[in-house]
Motif scaffolding. Structure first.
Motif, PDB file in Angstrom:
ATOM      1  N   ASP A  52       0.825  -1.215   0.000  1.00  0.00           N
ATOM      2  CA  ASP A  52       0.000   0.000   0.000  1.00  0.00           C
ATOM      3  C   ASP A  52       0.855   1.260   0.000  1.00  0.00           C
ATOM      4  O   ASP A  52       0.570   2.214  -0.715  1.00  0.00           O
ATOM      5  CB  ASP A  52      -0.940   0.019   1.205  1.00  0.00           C
ATOM      6  CG  ASP A  52      -2.108  -0.929   1.055  1.00  0.00           C
ATOM      7  OD1 ASP A  52      -2.361  -1.394  -0.075  1.00  0.00           O
ATOM      8  OD2 ASP A  52      -2.765  -1.209   2.071  1.00  0.00           O
ATOM      9  N   ARG A  53       1.898   1.267   0.831  1.00  0.00           N
ATOM     10  CA  ARG A  53       2.769   2.440   0.892  1.00  0.00           C
ATOM     11  C   ARG A  53       3.435   2.680  -0.466  1.00  0.00           C
ATOM     12  O   ARG A  53       3.485   3.812  -0.951  1.00  0.00           O
ATOM     13  CB  ARG A  53       3.822   2.249   1.976  1.00  0.00           C
ATOM     14  CG  ARG A  53       4.662   3.498   2.206  1.00  0.00           C
ATOM     15  CD  ARG A  53       5.740   3.295   3.248  1.00  0.00           C
ATOM     16  NE  ARG A  53       6.764   2.434   2.674  1.00  0.00           N
ATOM     17  CZ  ARG A  53       7.231   1.342   3.251  1.00  0.00           C
ATOM     18  NH1 ARG A  53       6.775   0.955   4.413  1.00  0.00           N
ATOM     19  NH2 ARG A  53       8.170   0.618   2.668  1.00  0.00           N
ATOM     20  N   GLU A  54       3.917   1.620  -1.084  1.00  0.00           N
ATOM     21  CA  GLU A  54       4.587   1.771  -2.373  1.00  0.00           C
ATOM     22  C   GLU A  54       3.603   2.182  -3.473  1.00  0.00           C
ATOM     23  O   GLU A  54       3.943   2.978  -4.344  1.00  0.00           O
ATOM     24  CB  GLU A  54       5.301   0.477  -2.762  1.00  0.00           C
ATOM     25  CG  GLU A  54       6.484   0.160  -1.875  1.00  0.00           C
ATOM     26  CD  GLU A  54       7.547   1.243  -1.891  1.00  0.00           C
ATOM     27  OE1 GLU A  54       7.828   1.807  -2.966  1.00  0.00           O
ATOM     28  OE2 GLU A  54       8.101   1.543  -0.825  1.00  0.00           O
ATOM     29  N   LEU A  55       2.386   1.652  -3.441  1.00  0.00           N
ATOM     30  CA  LEU A  55       1.391   2.038  -4.434  1.00  0.00           C
ATOM     31  C   LEU A  55       1.019   3.504  -4.300  1.00  0.00           C
ATOM     32  O   LEU A  55       0.850   4.210  -5.294  1.00  0.00           O
ATOM     33  CB  LEU A  55       0.147   1.148  -4.317  1.00  0.00           C
ATOM     34  CG  LEU A  55       0.326  -0.305  -4.742  1.00  0.00           C
ATOM     35  CD1 LEU A  55      -0.922  -1.113  -4.415  1.00  0.00           C
ATOM     36  CD2 LEU A  55       0.677  -0.420  -6.219  1.00  0.00           C
ATOM     37  N   ASP A  56       0.886   3.967  -3.067  1.00  0.00           N
ATOM     38  CA  ASP A  56       0.597   5.387  -2.853  1.00  0.00           C
ATOM     39  C   ASP A  56       1.758   6.249  -3.333  1.00  0.00           C
ATOM     40  O   ASP A  56       1.550   7.301  -3.932  1.00  0.00           O
ATOM     41  CB  ASP A  56       0.304   5.667  -1.382  1.00  0.00           C
ATOM     42  CG  ASP A  56      -1.057   5.158  -0.951  1.00  0.00           C
ATOM     43  OD1 ASP A  56      -1.911   4.914  -1.831  1.00  0.00           O
ATOM     44  OD2 ASP A  56      -1.262   4.987   0.264  1.00  0.00           O
ATOM     45  N   ASP A  57       2.978   5.807  -3.077  1.00  0.00           N
ATOM     46  CA  ASP A  57       4.139   6.569  -3.521  1.00  0.00           C
ATOM     47  C   ASP A  57       4.251   6.608  -5.042  1.00  0.00           C
ATOM     48  O   ASP A  57       4.764   7.572  -5.601  1.00  0.00           O
ATOM     49  CB  ASP A  57       5.422   5.996  -2.931  1.00  0.00           C
ATOM     50  CG  ASP A  57       5.556   6.287  -1.449  1.00  0.00           C
ATOM     51  OD1 ASP A  57       4.806   7.148  -0.939  1.00  0.00           O
ATOM     52  OD2 ASP A  57       6.397   5.640  -0.791  1.00  0.00           O
TER      53      ASP A  57
END
Length: 115
Positions: A52-57
């Motif tokens: 999730d963090r990487e997708l948001d980034d």
């Protein structure tokens, strides 16, 4: 290409980064192939935290030369394609921890502690 699923279909409504309000490009769409969406739904909650963090980034990152985000420590990766207004997640690579012996032992320990 196979049917695509948009970000809201796969991950549900996501909050924006409060520290980057104004920088968010609303035209950038995050979509998933069916295989990537299925793999996302099979992840454990701790695995989803990195993904999730990487997708948001990805929505904020304008570097068009990168097509893979890797976390070697967790042995996870996101493979994607990028065009002008869309990021297409084609694959999510993660170890199936739910099938591992360690995961089953942890579940037994948690059940014993909760009863």
């Amino acid at each position: 290409m196979k049917k695509r699923y948009i970000d809201d279909d796969v991950r549900g409504q996501r909050s924006e980064h409060p520290d980057k309000i104004g920088e968010f490009n609303r035209k950038m769409i995050l979509s998933f192939t069916k295989a990537a969406a299925d793999k996302y739904h099979q992840l454990t909650s701790s695995q989803k935290a990195f993904i999730d963090r990487e997708l948001d980034d990805l929505k904020f990152n304008q570097n068009s030369t990168i097509n893979k985000k890797v976390n070697a420590e967790l042995d996870q990766a996101i493979v994607f394609e990028r065009n002008d207004h869309e990021i297409i997640v084609t694959d999510i690579i993660a170890q199936p921890t739910r099938d591992s012996q360690e995961y089953r032992r942890a579940q037994i320990r948690m059940d014993r502690q909760n009863h």
